[in-house]
Design an enzyme around this catalytic site. Structure first.
Site, mmCIF file in Angstrom:
data_model
loop_
_atom_site.group_PDB
_atom_site.id
_atom_site.type_symbol
_atom_site.label_atom_id
_atom_site.label_comp_id
_atom_site.label_asym_id
_atom_site.label_seq_id
_atom_site.Cartn_x
_atom_site.Cartn_y
_atom_site.Cartn_z
ATOM 1 N N ASP A 39 11.936 -1.529 -41.605
ATOM 2 C CA ASP A 39 12.386 -0.512 -40.870
ATOM 3 C C ASP A 39 13.249 0.404 -41.551
ATOM 4 O OD1 ASP A 39 11.173 -1.556 -38.328
ATOM 5 O OD2 ASP A 39 12.998 -2.531 -38.026
ATOM 6 N N ILE A 157 16.898 0.643 -28.344
ATOM 7 C CA ILE A 157 16.937 0.534 -29.872
ATOM 8 C C ILE A 157 16.120 1.376 -30.659
ATOM 9 C CG2 ILE A 157 16.743 -2.027 -29.288
ATOM 10 C CD1 ILE A 157 14.000 -1.991 -30.117
ATOM 11 N N ASP A 158 15.891 1.409 -31.898
ATOM 12 C CA ASP A 158 15.466 2.389 -32.769
ATOM 13 C C ASP A 158 15.815 3.629 -32.529
ATOM 14 O OD1 ASP A 158 13.941 -0.003 -33.412
ATOM 15 O OD2 ASP A 158 12.011 0.828 -32.467
ATOM 16 N N SER A 175 11.668 1.515 -27.131
ATOM 17 C CA SER A 175 10.715 0.575 -27.530
ATOM 18 C C SER A 175 10.129 -0.077 -26.424
ATOM 19 C CB SER A 175 11.536 -0.539 -28.658
ATOM 20 O OG SER A 175 10.590 -1.622 -28.593
ATOM 21 N N GLU A 209 7.106 2.202 -30.263
ATOM 22 C CA GLU A 209 8.302 2.280 -30.758
ATOM 23 C C GLU A 209 8.779 2.876 -31.983
ATOM 24 O OE1 GLU A 209 9.629 -2.076 -30.815
ATOM 25 O OE2 GLU A 209 7.982 -2.449 -32.649
#
Length: 325
Positions: A39, A157-158, A175, A209
């Protein structure tokens, strides 16, 4: 058969013109140094390239480079973890951080990051800031700015920061659980207000995601491009990640792919998918102008280890980015 010279010259010129009209697929750069990653979030200051990355148990991972190709592993941010993280982490982890999104805004360094565990909707997005920018390294944690729990309409998240054409800052996140979302954040403290979250992409079959938005002016129109990862990550050489893109004239959507399929209905034009050696490309990020992309893929010839890739993004005359490998 021999052609007259004038006719041969016209044929060569015509072939050259046809070749020029076909967008070239950009090859990834040749990278050296610390290129194991997951990531990767790419960002460039005046003299330094930065990468912020997922770590298994070491805080917010940081790499840096003077030229974007030779990479050095830097010291992590909050390497030992923070007390509040434990609420969202597995019992055997104290400093596991996912998919940080970092950069600078009005001279302030910022890092959004995610705390969670695999397959869980009990998640939080944290924010840390550094007066004087990234290089100053004066990171002060601002706590959890967005959380989720089982039954919520999103998974926190993300995170990825983006500026709208009018200068308003937004945060993209999400996500699997209803996919990718976006919300405005404050120009003062970079935190979101209560509510105002918009769902901009879903894929109930494959999952989606790692949303990342860049804006780009095409023939006088400002377009917002939503890049995302679909499929399964984190399975080494068995990963099925692939990088997709859609676009909209509004930062909050609706986004559609090149075939006009809505990203809320599973759309997404594929930019990168598994090759013979490197599998599951995803976890992508771009420079704000859309010129360079970073991503990871899993090396099937090295026990599925995640490897860093960086490459130029070629934009076609139709206003769409081309495949990155």
């Amino acid at each position: 058969m021999f052609l007259p010279l004038k006719r041969l010259a016209r044929l060569i010129a015509g072939c050259a013109l046809a070749a020029a009209l076909v967008p070239a697929q950009a090859a990834p750069w040749t990278l050296t140094g610390a290129i194991g990653t997951h990531d990767p979030h790419i960002y460039k200051t005046s003299s330094t390239w930065w990468l912020f990355e997922t770590t298994d148990n070491g805080g917010i991972g940081v790499k840096y480079s003077s030229n974007g190709t030779a990479w050095t592993q830097g010291g992590p941010i909050f390497s030992g973890g923070l007390a509040w993280w434990k609420t969202y982490l597995p019992t055997d982890k104290t400093a596991m951080v996912w998919a940080p999104g970092c950069g600078e805004y009005n001279g302030l360094g910022y890092c959004y990051y995610a705390i969670s565990s695999f397959g869980s909707q009990k998640s939080a997005i944290g924010l840390t800031t550094s007066a004087g920018g990234i290089a100053a390294g004066q990171w002060v944690d601002q706590g959890a700015i967005l959380t989720s729990k089982s039954g919520d309409g999103y998974n926190a998240i993300d995170p990825a920061f983006v500026l709208a054409a009018n200068g308003d800052p937004y945060l993209v996140f999400g996500s699997f659980w209803n996919g990718i979302h976006i919300t405005r954040v404050s120009k003062v403290n970079l935190k979101p207000p209560t509510g105002g979250i918009v769902n901009i992409a879903r894929d109930t079959v494959n999952g989606i995601e790692n949303g990342f938005v860049v804006k780009k002016a095409i023939n006088g129109t400002t377009w917002y491009y939503l890049f995302a990862s679909k499929g399964a990550c984190c399975k080494g050489a068995n990963s099925t990640y692939r990088i997709v893109v859609g676009r909209s004239t509004s930062i909050t959507g609706p986004y559609s792919d090149k075939a006009s399929v809505a990203m809320m209905s599973g759309g997404g034009t594929v930019l990168a998918s598994s090759g013979s050696r490197f599998k599951g490309p995803g976890g992508q990020s771009l420079l704000a102008d859309g010129s360079v992309m970073a991503w990871h893929a899993y090396d099937a010839q090295n026990n599925g280890a995640p490897v860093l890739f960086i490459g130029n993004v070629t934009w076609g005359a139709d206003g769409w980015p081309q495949a990155v490998w």
